[in-house]
Scaffold this active site. Structure first.
Site, PDB file in Angstrom:
ATOM      1  N   CYS A   1       0.858  -1.175   0.000  1.00 51.15           N
ATOM      2  CA  CYS A   1       0.000   0.000   0.000  1.00 51.15           C
ATOM      3  C   CYS A   1       0.894   1.224   0.000  1.00 51.15           C
ATOM      4  O   CYS A   1       2.002   1.177  -0.509  1.00 51.15           O
ATOM      5  CB  CYS A   1      -0.937  -0.027   1.209  1.00 51.15           C
TER       6      CYS A   1
ATOM      7  N   HIS B   1      23.335 -15.232  30.320  1.00 49.16           N
ATOM      8  CA  HIS B   1      23.207 -16.679  30.228  1.00 49.16           C
ATOM      9  C   HIS B   1      21.737 -17.016  30.041  1.00 49.16           C
ATOM     10  O   HIS B   1      20.901 -16.710  30.890  1.00 49.16           O
ATOM     11  CB  HIS B   1      23.748 -17.359  31.491  1.00 49.16           C
TER      12      HIS B   1
END
Length: 617
Positions: free
Chosen positions: A26, A538
């Protein structure tokens, strides 16, 4: 912008051409229907330099780019010409079961169909609508007469696309549904044939009376016809031998669908049109201010969710039924309020990048292109979007109360004002001004433009007094490190820090610095900050045992990164389903060198969670 490079990146990141059922665009967005949306790497697409944001709405995967979207789409088609053939749901793999019917799925399919049918010619229709409005203005100012040659020629240029709208829609709708576009166009041309424009002509077909109707400027009849064609065309293709199929299938479709439309589809669509027009009229006349408040305030919300296209047939139908549409003028305050909010950000922002972005988007939004403003500024900063909703709602209520209406339907922008020439125009202009000014003022004073907690504000690294702020590396729920189900981390043996139960698939850098460790399994990464802070991220507990499954390392050792740079992509849900704890730990491994201040925030979302200050020697 390198359109070719960006197109290739997007194509790869949405899962390749094999994952795409259809692609179109569009004014500002690439729109995809994907076979498996989970294959799309949304975070990576969102982080591409020339991509504003990614939106999933109305059954579509939308990549917001801005005014250069056409160039990127052309580059996509150059890479794979199949992507230029419109929407296709027939290429789904055999092992991918079709989803069960649902109201939500049906509505999403309807919105996708309507948006795909209207967006290709929206620019041409908007330009024609503005020209039509200007002609009305010229006549009102006595600069031109409706009988002059100049007026008649320009009026034909302006009105042509509306008069022959069924023909244009037939072509784009057929492309969406993957049926023969030229057969659809031939049917539409029959509907607007001069013979049927004579409402006083009484016809019958095989002794069956044909209801008199005019199909020029209509929307619903041709859309219904193309849907019917979607079911009939494959039947005829199977019936006729391939040697004659290209001739006899169109013959059968024309012989059946044109009379069918005049006898059945036309009257049904007229009944639907009358019903929709009646509902809109009743609501608008009963509580015009409330209608304006809702539509003016929530229009951009509809745009975000992709459902605004559901209004297009209604507004076009109003135009065909009454010769005018009362809804179109209400959309202008919604548009101008976004421009006003952008102006408020421009005036208030201290960050040069945000100030420059907001300044340019004020102009863009005024001329009707609001997606870059919404996704790049107001929605990202949140409060300015709320301010725009308030401004648009109040402005919309004033415009609705004025009783002004549009003579054409197109793109709502400042250029569409000439199309509103009718009783109530002065008051509607007041409503437009209120929407713009109110949104700007509210954003300036209450928009929180420079709040450090704003999600997309520039992250801070080190302050003048040596303090360093560590941002949340992933969105989720914050836990104290002591609650982690791993004694090494919980005891702070590796260093102080925090834990986050993740709610997002991408882990980002909490500080600016250098990648010191990048584990090939993707379950952990180390960053050494520019000021010496050493951070270990971690991902999960014992997840090294997954040997890289569900993890993707996005950086490499020695790479320079800024705060918020994506480091690891991981499937936190799949990790949990595999039986592993997916908690993300952020540890400062050289904790002995620093004093700590922990935020009391319980939700992680790009906010500062830990402040560290070097210990005095």
């Amino acid at each position: 912008m390198d359109a070719n490079k960006l197109a290739k990146q997007i194509l790869d990141l949405v899962g390749g051409d094999g994952n795409i059922n259809a692609a179109w665009h569009c004014a500002t967005r690439l729109r995809f229907t994907l076979k498996d949306v989970n294959k799309a790497k949304t975070e990576e697409i969102d982080n591409l330099d020339d991509v504003i944001t990614v939106v999933q709405a109305g059954g579509q995967y939308q990549v917001v780019i801005g005014n250069d979207v056409g160039k990127v789409y052309d580059a996509l088609v150059a890479i794979d010409s199949r992507l230029g053939e419109g929407q296709d749901d027939s290429t789904a793999t055999a092992d991918q079961p079709k989803s069960k019917w649902s109201i939500k799925g049906a509505f999403n399919g309807f919105v996708t169909f309507i948006s795909g049918a209207f967006t290709p010619f929206l620019g041409a229709m908007a330009g024609a609508g503005i020209l039509k409005g200007l002609l009305a203005l010229f006549v009102a100012l006595h600069w031109m007469t409706p009988k002059s040659g100049t007026y008649l020629i320009w009026y034909a240029a302006a009105d042509g696309i509306f008069y022959f709208l069924p023909v244009v829609l037939a072509f784009t709708a057929a492309k969406q549904l993957k049926v023969n576009q030229f057969v659809s166009v031939a049917i539409a041309m029959a509907l607007v044939y001069p013979t049927f424009s004579n409402t006083h002509l009484h016809l019958n077909f095989l002794s069956i009376p044909v209801q008199s109707a005019t199909y020029t400027t209509t929307v619903i009849p041709i859309l219904l016809v193309v849907v019917v064609q979607k079911f009939l065309e494959p039947l005829f293709d199977k019936f006729w031998h391939e040697s004659v199929r290209n001739i006899l299938t169109p013959l059968c479709l024309l012989m059946i669908l044109v009379p069918l439309t005049l006898l059945i589809v036309g009257p049904i669509s007229n009944a639907i049109s009358a019903f929709l027009a009646g509902v809109v009229t009743i609501l608008y006349k009963a509580v015009p201010a409330l209608s304006g408040l809702v539509l003016g305030g929530l229009w951009e919300v509809f745009v975000i969710f992709g459902v605004h296209w559901a209004f297009a047939p209604v507004m076009m139908n109003n135009l065909q039924q009454f010769g005018y549409d009362p809804l179109m003028p209400i959309l202008l305050p919604a548009v101008l309020s976004q421009a006003g909010a952008a102006l408020g950000v421009f005036l208030k922002a201290k960050d040069d990048k945000m100030k420059g972005l907001a300044g340019s988007n004020v102009i863009t939004a005024i001329f009707g292109i609001t997606e870059p403003t919404v996704y790049g500024i107001t929605l990202k900063l949140k409060k300015p979007f709320y301010c725009a909703v308030i401004g648009g709602g109040i402005g919309g209520a004033i415009v609705a109360f004025s009783g002004v209406h549009a003579n054409v339907v197109g793109l709502a922008s400042i250029l569409s004002i000439p199309t509103f020439i009718s009783k109530g125009l002065p008051l509607s202009l007041v409503g437009d001004a209120v929407a713009f000014i109110l949104a700007a003022v509210l954003t300036y004073f209450f928009g929180g433009v420079n709040n450090k907690s704003t999600k997309d504000a520039a992250p801070k690294a080190a302050t003048n007094d040596g303090e360093t702020a560590l941002m949340a590396p992933v969105k989720g729920i914050v836990l104290p490190l002591s609650d982690v189900n791993d004694q090494v981390f919980a005891s702070e043996a590796m260093g102080k820090g925090i834990a986050i139960v993740p709610e997002d698939n991408v882990v980002t850098s909490p500080i600016s610095g250098t990648i010191s460790v990048a584990y090939p399994t993707g379950h952990a990464v180390g960053i050494t900050g520019d000021d010496g802070v050493e951070v270990l991220l971690h991902l999960g507990i014992d997840t090294v045992n997954l040997n890289g499954e569900h993890f993707k390392m996005l950086v490499e050792k020695g790479q320079q990164v800024a705060a918020s740079t994506p480091l690891i992509e991981f499937d936190y849900k799949a990790i949990k389903d595999s039986g592993y704890d997916n908690t993300v730990m952020m540890i400062i491994t050289n904790s002995k060198d620093y004093d700590f201040h922990f935020s009391e925030d319980t939700q992680a979302d790009n906010n500062d969670l830990i402040d560290v200050t070097p210990k005095a020697e």
